[in-house]
Design an enzyme around this catalytic site. Structure first.
Site, PDB file in Angstrom:
ATOM      1  N   HIS A  89      72.324  73.276  46.550  1.00  0.00           N
ATOM      2  CA  HIS A  89      72.650  72.696  45.235  1.00  0.00           C
ATOM      3  C   HIS A  89      73.729  71.615  45.347  1.00  0.00           C
ATOM      4  O   HIS A  89      74.586  71.489  44.469  1.00  0.00           O
ATOM      5  CB  HIS A  89      73.115  73.775  44.250  1.00  0.00           C
ATOM      6  CG  HIS A  89      72.087  74.815  43.947  1.00  0.00           C
ATOM      7  ND1 HIS A  89      71.258  74.756  42.852  1.00  0.00           N
ATOM      8  CD2 HIS A  89      71.737  75.952  44.596  1.00  0.00           C
ATOM      9  CE1 HIS A  89      70.466  75.815  42.839  1.00  0.00           C
ATOM     10  NE2 HIS A  89      70.714  76.559  43.885  1.00  0.00           N
ATOM     11  N   ASN A 162      68.335  79.176  37.418  1.00  0.00           N
ATOM     12  CA  ASN A 162      67.438  78.127  37.900  1.00  0.00           C
ATOM     13  C   ASN A 162      66.409  77.783  36.828  1.00  0.00           C
ATOM     14  O   ASN A 162      66.314  78.482  35.819  1.00  0.00           O
ATOM     15  CB  ASN A 162      66.687  78.611  39.149  1.00  0.00           C
ATOM     16  CG  ASN A 162      67.536  78.534  40.418  1.00  0.00           C
ATOM     17  OD1 ASN A 162      68.574  77.881  40.444  1.00  0.00           O
ATOM     18  ND2 ASN A 162      67.090  79.205  41.450  1.00  0.00           N
TER      19      ASN A 162
END
Ligand code: HDE
Length: 710
Positions: A89, A162
């Protein structure tokens, strides 16, 4: 601001355009003011600097002197400006917002920010991709992180989710393996931000539990058109606890009011080259324009006693709970309404952790979640350089926080007093424990009985890896299924080792769907896969993006192709409509600067066909006037129109410009190819087409015509 709405006075008065002023008009000069405005330039010690242009030297052509502490301080600080990027990420984009709870949530939680409807809770959100490095493009085929920090009155709560409701693996001990496999290959650091390579598919082919998440990754969810158009999921199963101590298992969902929508894969690849900041720029512009995106936060609640009533295990993060089995209850609304002041200070330094909870929220024994509870703080220690990252402004709780944790790197608090231990009598035992509710509000873990052997094994209830992958596939519309098939073909085409491709088709896809497996096999010239006995599943409507249409077309982007002599009256009609609908209207021509209308007014252009290609927009309108729009010799206009068509977007030809179509035999009339003498006659049809996002029939027809669909 990109929201180029042109004021009438701007147009009328600008017969002789002043290019410099035109540029300035798009900037808010006040926003460029900083916290240093009006202050002298100094060193970090506060010494006023007389010369920031020249190093201290032995003569004007001589060597630099070590004595130049001003140059050394500046360069030393610069040398240390970067911090390690997140191991996953790394590429992210953040914004501030607020959360407002709906009525009635005290039935299942005691968390103050979820139950007190009088409170508006400030929050920070960070969207991210998983695979790429910090400088990677915004739209690789990838999972999107959607992490939220709520600054509540009871402490910070982080919901770190997510845009897909399941995960690749069931046990956290496999996380380094899946991440190593998907990241650029270790021997040559290629490819950047892409799963289409041998190591990822090798791991997948040997790890059947990845089947479900991988099919989500092959779907359009993996290439979102906008951060504003993604759903969010907590993935892991958590608990909500109410004031009576009653626990529900919970799955968190957040659903965009803007609808769920994606780009096509061909578009994604082109956007990544032409504007790798596409998603972040779009979110920034929407917020700057006051088009604040909203999500509804919802929960699927499973009473403690129903834990085992499903044919999958609710502790298994590779499974979702179909909404037909447990509906989503809306519990509040999230609005993003403020861009950051400083990317590094806020977006880069924000530190999320699923272990940051408040009373009323607790954990389940989901083995993935249990590993996450450890990992996030651990990674911040290295990334943010020590144990005091909670003191960085973006991470600070807004409620008071006190304890006896002291010192360490970057300590910013000057703790006072003599007692830094507990119990103490020197400071009357402050800071003290708080008993749990009802007398206090201290955190108390859920009172769960644990009686087991110490083992390294997975529950048998985690064994079914394909039923839900199949459920996802059969729940998609035909065009979504086609995109999934094509995505597997694309990805596996990039896999060099034939035995990996074959293993995916024979040992994974054949267990999901016959048609899917045969299509991929045929496209890769592989033998037909074995026929398997497939799970019987009932399609779940809410797994398709089509179940989440937008409520309006706010912040959709319209490319208006104009040339000299364009109809001013028609332009004003389009502009009024765009303002009313919140649509971002940008004028583009074969050159940059400005164009002149049929009334001799000038109109500033956003850019030309190359600088603002059709892939940046949701629809193209070709505006006519006294002169016919003429294709340029190099073919840029034709390409613009063809690309709009190929990417299934609405195409509008006004004032007789439909003659252009006859020069482009590939364009077939359909509901998205709109030709009318004036805009008023097309606006409803255009709005309907934009609400549907794309003209899907155009794609299916083309595939049928070329024999791709069988
Ligand atoms: Fe993460 N994850 N994760 N993850 N994750 C990180 O923490 C980890 C997982 C997610 O914008 C890291 O601060 C483990 C699931 C997001 O800053 C790290 C496991 C989900 C973000 C980490 C998982 C997520 C991260 C890296 C398996 C969806 C970005 C940097 C047990 C629910 C947060 C950091 C941001 C970031 C560990 C699995 C979401 C290394 C060990 C499942 C959105 O700590």
């Amino acid at each position: 601001m990109t929201n180029q709405h042109y004021s009438k006075s701007e147009l009328a008065g600008a017969d002789t355009p002043d290019k410099e002023n035109d540029n300035l008009k798009t900037f808010d000069l006040n926003s460029a003011r900083s916290d240093a405005t009006g202050h002298a330039l100094t060193t970090n010690q506060g010494l006023k600097i007389a010369d920031n242009q020249n190093t201290l030297r032995a003569g004007s052509r001589g060597s630099a002197l070590l004595e130049d502490f001003i140059m050394r301080e500046k360069i030393t600080h610069f040398d240390h400006e970067r911090i390690p990027e997140r191991i996953v990420h790394a590429r992210g984009f953040g914004a501030h917002g607020v959360f407002q709870a709906y009525e009635g949530n005290e039935r299942f939680t005691k968390a103050a920010f979820l139950t007190n409807t009088q409170i508006t809770t400030p929050m920070f959100v960070r969207f991210s991709t998983v695979q790429g490095s910090r400088g990677s493009p915004d739209i690789p085929r990838d999972v999107r992180g959607f992490a939220m920090k709520f600054y509540t009155t009871e402490g910070n709560y982080d919901l770190v989710g997510n845009n897909m409701p399941v995960f690749f693996i069931q046990d956290g001990i496999k996380f380094p393996d899946v991440v190593h496999a998907v990241k650029p290959e270790p021997h040559n650091d290629i490819p950047q931000a892409a799963s289409a390579h041998d190591t990822f598919w090798d791991f997948v082919s040997l790890t059947p539990e990845t089947a479900h998440h991988v099919i989500w990754l092959m779907s359009d969810r993996a290439i979102p058109r906008s951060f504003r158009g993604i759903q969010g999921f907590g993935v892991n199963t958590f608990r909500l606890i109410n004031a009576e101590g009653k626990s529900h298992f919970v799955k968190f969902h957040w659903t965009p009011m803007q609808g769920v929508f994606s780009v096509l894969w061909d578009e994604a690849q082109k956007i990544n080259g032409k504007d790798l900041d596409f998603n972040r720029r779009e979110l920034w512009d929407a917020i700057e324009s006051g088009l604040y995106p909203e999500w509804e936060l919802g929960v699927q609640l499973i009473p403690e006693e129903d834990e085992h009533k499903f044919d999958f295990d609710i502790l298994d993060a590779t499974k979702l709970i179909p909404e037909e089995l447990v509906p989503v209850t809306p519990i509040g609304k999230i609005t993003l309404n403020r861009n950051v002041d400083n990317f590094f200070a806020e977006t880069e330094q924000v530190a999320f952790c699923p272990a940051h909870v408040v009373p009323g929220i607790d954990f389940s024994n989901d083995p993935l979640l249990q590993a996450r509870l450890f990992s996030y703080t651990d990674t911040q220690l290295i990334r943010l350089g020590g144990p005091n990252f909670h003191q960085i402004p973006i991470n600070r709780a807004v409620c008071p926080f006190h304890n006896n944790q002291r010192d360490g790197y970057h300590q910013r608090i000057v703790h006072q007093g003599q007692a830094n231990y507990e119990p103490n009598s020197i400071d009357n035992n402050w800071p003290r424990e708080t008993p749990p509710a009802p007398s206090g509000g201290g955190f108390e873990s859920y009172y769960e009985r644990v009686d087991a052997h110490k083992v390294r094994e997975r529950s048998e209830s985690f064994n079914d890896h394909f039923s839900q992958a199949r459920l996802f596939y059969v729940s998609q519309t035909p065009h979504e299924q086609q995109h999934i098939k094509d995505a597997y073909v694309f990805e596996l085409t990039k896999v060099k080792r034939a035995y990996i491709r074959e293993r995916i088709v024979n040992e994974m896809l054949s267990y999901i769907d016959d048609d899917l497996a045969s299509y991929v096999a045929q496209k890769l010239s592989l033998p037909m896969p074995p026929k398997r006995e497939l799970a019987t599943v009932t399609p779940s409507k809410r797994l398709s993006q089509e179940a989440f249409p937008p409520l309006d077309i706010r912040a959709r982007r319209l490319a208006l192709l104009v040339q000299d002599g364009f109809s001013m009256q028609e332009f004003e009609t389009i502009q009024d409509w765009a303002i009313k609908e919140g649509v971002i209207l940008e004028c583009i021509s074969d050159h940059s600067g400005f164009v002149t209308s049929d009334t001799n007014a000038t109109l500033p252009l956003k850019g030309n066909y190359q600088s603002e290609p059709s892939i940046f927009y949701d629809a193209t309108v070709v505006l006519g006037g006294t002169k016919e729009v003429v294709p340029d010799q190099e073919g840029y206009l034709m390409h613009y129109i063809m690309e709009t068509y190929k990417h299934l977007k609405p195409l509008v030809f006004l004032n007789g410009n439909e003659r252009l179509i006859t020069t482009m035999p590939l364009i077939e009339p359909d509901e998205g190819v709109i030709t009318m003498p004036n805009f008023t006659a097309v606006q409803e049809q255009l709005k309907t087409a934009l609400l549907k996002h794309r003209v899907w029939d155009r794609e299916m027809q083309a595939k049928k015509d070329s024999g791709i669909i069988f």
